[in-house]
Design a protein around this motif. Structure first.
Motif, mmCIF file in Angstrom:
data_model
loop_
_atom_site.group_PDB
_atom_site.id
_atom_site.type_symbol
_atom_site.label_atom_id
_atom_site.label_comp_id
_atom_site.label_asym_id
_atom_site.label_seq_id
_atom_site.Cartn_x
_atom_site.Cartn_y
_atom_site.Cartn_z
ATOM 1 N N LEU B 53 1.245 -1.468 -0.019
ATOM 2 C CA LEU B 53 0.005 -0.463 0.169
ATOM 3 C C LEU B 53 1.209 1.205 -0.223
ATOM 4 O O LEU B 53 0.896 2.083 -0.752
ATOM 5 N N ARG B 83 -6.950 -4.157 2.409
ATOM 6 C CA ARG B 83 -5.902 -2.197 2.507
ATOM 7 C C ARG B 83 -6.374 -1.470 1.309
ATOM 8 O O ARG B 83 -6.102 -0.070 0.571
ATOM 9 N N GLY B 84 -7.990 -2.209 -0.015
ATOM 10 C CA GLY B 84 -8.252 -1.209 -0.412
ATOM 11 C C GLY B 84 -6.674 -1.592 -2.126
ATOM 12 O O GLY B 84 -6.592 -1.138 -2.813
ATOM 13 N N MET B 85 -6.207 -3.252 -1.421
ATOM 14 C CA MET B 85 -4.740 -3.159 -2.442
ATOM 15 C C MET B 85 -5.319 -4.335 -3.544
ATOM 16 O O MET B 85 -4.628 -5.647 -3.779
ATOM 17 N N HIS B 87 -6.174 -5.207 -5.968
ATOM 18 C CA HIS B 87 -6.126 -4.798 -7.785
ATOM 19 C C HIS B 87 -4.658 -5.211 -8.755
ATOM 20 O O HIS B 87 -4.484 -6.144 -9.154
#
Lengths: 328, 141
Positions: B53, B83-85, B87
């Motif tokens: 991140l 953590r929104g990672m 992708h």
């Protein structure tokens, strides 16, 4: 998180992914970055910015890690930007500074970003100041910037930091090195790292002599020489004390004016980059150079023509020339 | 002007002290023009995801020779997602039996590489996959 406004709002909420992503935009010269910066600009300027530079192997990463630890103990949040060199051949980079800062990864009061220098040669990356601005707006109290390992003449850090530490260690040259112009002159604080090693006292003395015999700097600051052993955690309090002293000095002489001066350097750099792009980018004006050379013009004549096109006839030299001609 | 560069995190999860392979791959990716962050040894899934991140990487490459991949890899994937990672291109290599590779693949891992893989092949595969991801991202904008 695809537009500047959303990312700015997220950044203010303390979203670390927004912080990270906006630094990437800056690095990639994404057109969304300048817009993002405009949205967060009001909050830029609170953090203290500390630059750490010096030759490869002097212990910059280890020192940054220790500085961060001490600052955290004093309850200050810390953003770290660590620059490593890009290969001039492949354009790739191995970013290894984090390895020395591993203990900080688990701390939510610390954010570490590695950055490759890409096409810059002044010890920082093009986007370094941008990354500092974003970390500043995010709300870190302290920003530590570690340059690539430098030689004798890489000074970009001066434009990025309020206080510049030049880190040296024993065994890398005699007193003559300390007398040379260059890197040592940009130091606000000289740090003798690895002070437990033989030769450290000598280096300290040489540096003290060199700073004392030099004219006191125009701003009236006397550069201290501080011995530390970052790996053994010795002398860090004294070093942070010197950083505080320099900060107090800056506030006395006018921190904001000093910062505006540094910001002006950034403006100059951005203009240079844009001109470069206009002239030498795809489809740029520079495409005419080859045919002009072929037609027999000199380099100076061609340069003059290109500049006139870029500046729309507002050339300083030209104005001067026509004034001189009129006077004759 | 600056062109977007592929940024890769090469990470060593868990209790595994062998990083010659990870370092070799990191060096090869560097020589193929990528920006490579290397974590060092003994990283927890949380640490790896947090570094991914902070560095905003495009690729996370895990190197594991200890045999703990079936417990560590899925946890790293979860930590990244949290953590929104989610992708990132998630890949890796080491001593991983083919059956396990298939299971991990079905869980969302991209290709995993075993011993003897040609390193340039890894670099070319990453290049192609990331370019695919970027063009999908561009289409969404």
């Amino acid at each position: 998180m695809r537009d500047p406004k959303t990312i700015a709002a997220k950044l203010f909420e303390g979203d670390r992914l927004a912080l990270s992503r906006s630094i990437s935009w800056a690095e990639d010269a994404d057109p969304r970055f300048p817009k993002t910066l405009a949205c967060i600009w009001e909050r830029v300027g609170k953090a203290r910015r500390l630059g750490v530079t010096g030759p490869p192997g002097a212990g910059k990463s280890t020192l940054v890690n220790e500085l961060a630890r001490h600052l955290r103990e004093a309850d200050r949040t810390v953003g770290i930007l660590a620059i490593d060199p890009s290969s001039p051949f492949s354009g790739g980079a191995l970013l290894g500074d984090r390895i020395r800062m591993e203990d900080r990864t688990k701390d939510s009061g610390v954010f570490i970003r590695s950055m490759a220098s890409r096409e810059s040669h002044g010890g920082l990356a093009r986007a370094s100041v941008d990354a500092c601005d974003v970390m500043d707006a995010f709300g870190f109290d302290e920003i530590l910037v570690e340059t690539v390992g430098v030689g004798q003449a890489e000074y970009d850090i001066v434009g990025a930091a309020d206080t510049v530490l030049v880190v040296l260690c024993p065994g890398a040259g005699d007193g003559i090195q300390a007398m040379k112009a260059g890197l040592l002159e940009v130091a606000d604080i000289l740090v003798v790292n690895k002070s437990d090693l033989p030769g450290a006292d000598r280096l300290q003395t040489d540096l003290e002599e060199a700073t004392h015999t030099r004219d006191i700097r125009r701003d009236g600051w006397e550069v201290p020489v501080v011995g530390v052993s970052a790996a053994k955690d010795e002398g860090l309090d004294k070093l942070l004390g010197a950083v505080d002293d320099h900060r107090a000095h800056l506030e006395r002489v006018g921190l904001e004016a000093v910062r505006r001066q540094k910001r002006a350097q950034q403006v100059k750099r951005v203009v240079g980059e844009r001109l470069d792009e206009e002239l030498w980018g795809d489809g740029g004006l520079g495409g005419r150079v080859d045919s002009a050379l072929n037609a027999g013009s000199t380099a100076y004549d061609i340069a003059e023509l290109l500049l006139q096109d870029v500046l729309g006839g507002k050339l300083m030299a030209q104005t001067r020339d026509s004034k001189t001609e009129a006077a004759h | 002007m600056s062109k977007r560069k592929i940024k890769v995190l090469v990470a060593k999860p868990g209790l595994d002290g062998h990083d010659r392979g990870a370092k070799t791959v990191a060096t090869v990716l560097r020589d193929q023009g990528m920006e490579v962050v290397y974590t060092g040894l003994h990283q927890t899934p949380e640490m790896i995801a947090e570094v991914a991140l902070q560095e905003d990487v495009d690729v996370v490459g895990l190197s594991i020779l200890s045999g703990a991949h079936m417990s560590l890899f899925p946890r790293i994937r979860e930590e990244l997602k949290a953590r929104g990672m989610g992708h990132v291109l998630l890949t890796g290599g080491g001593i991983i039996p083919v059956e396990d590779m298939e299971t991990l693949h079905s869980q969302g891992f991209a290709k995993l590489f075993g011993p003897g893989t040609n390193t340039v092949e890894i670099a070319e595969w990453i290049q192609a996959e990331v370019e695919k991801l970027w063009s999908e991202e561009g289409a969404k904008q």
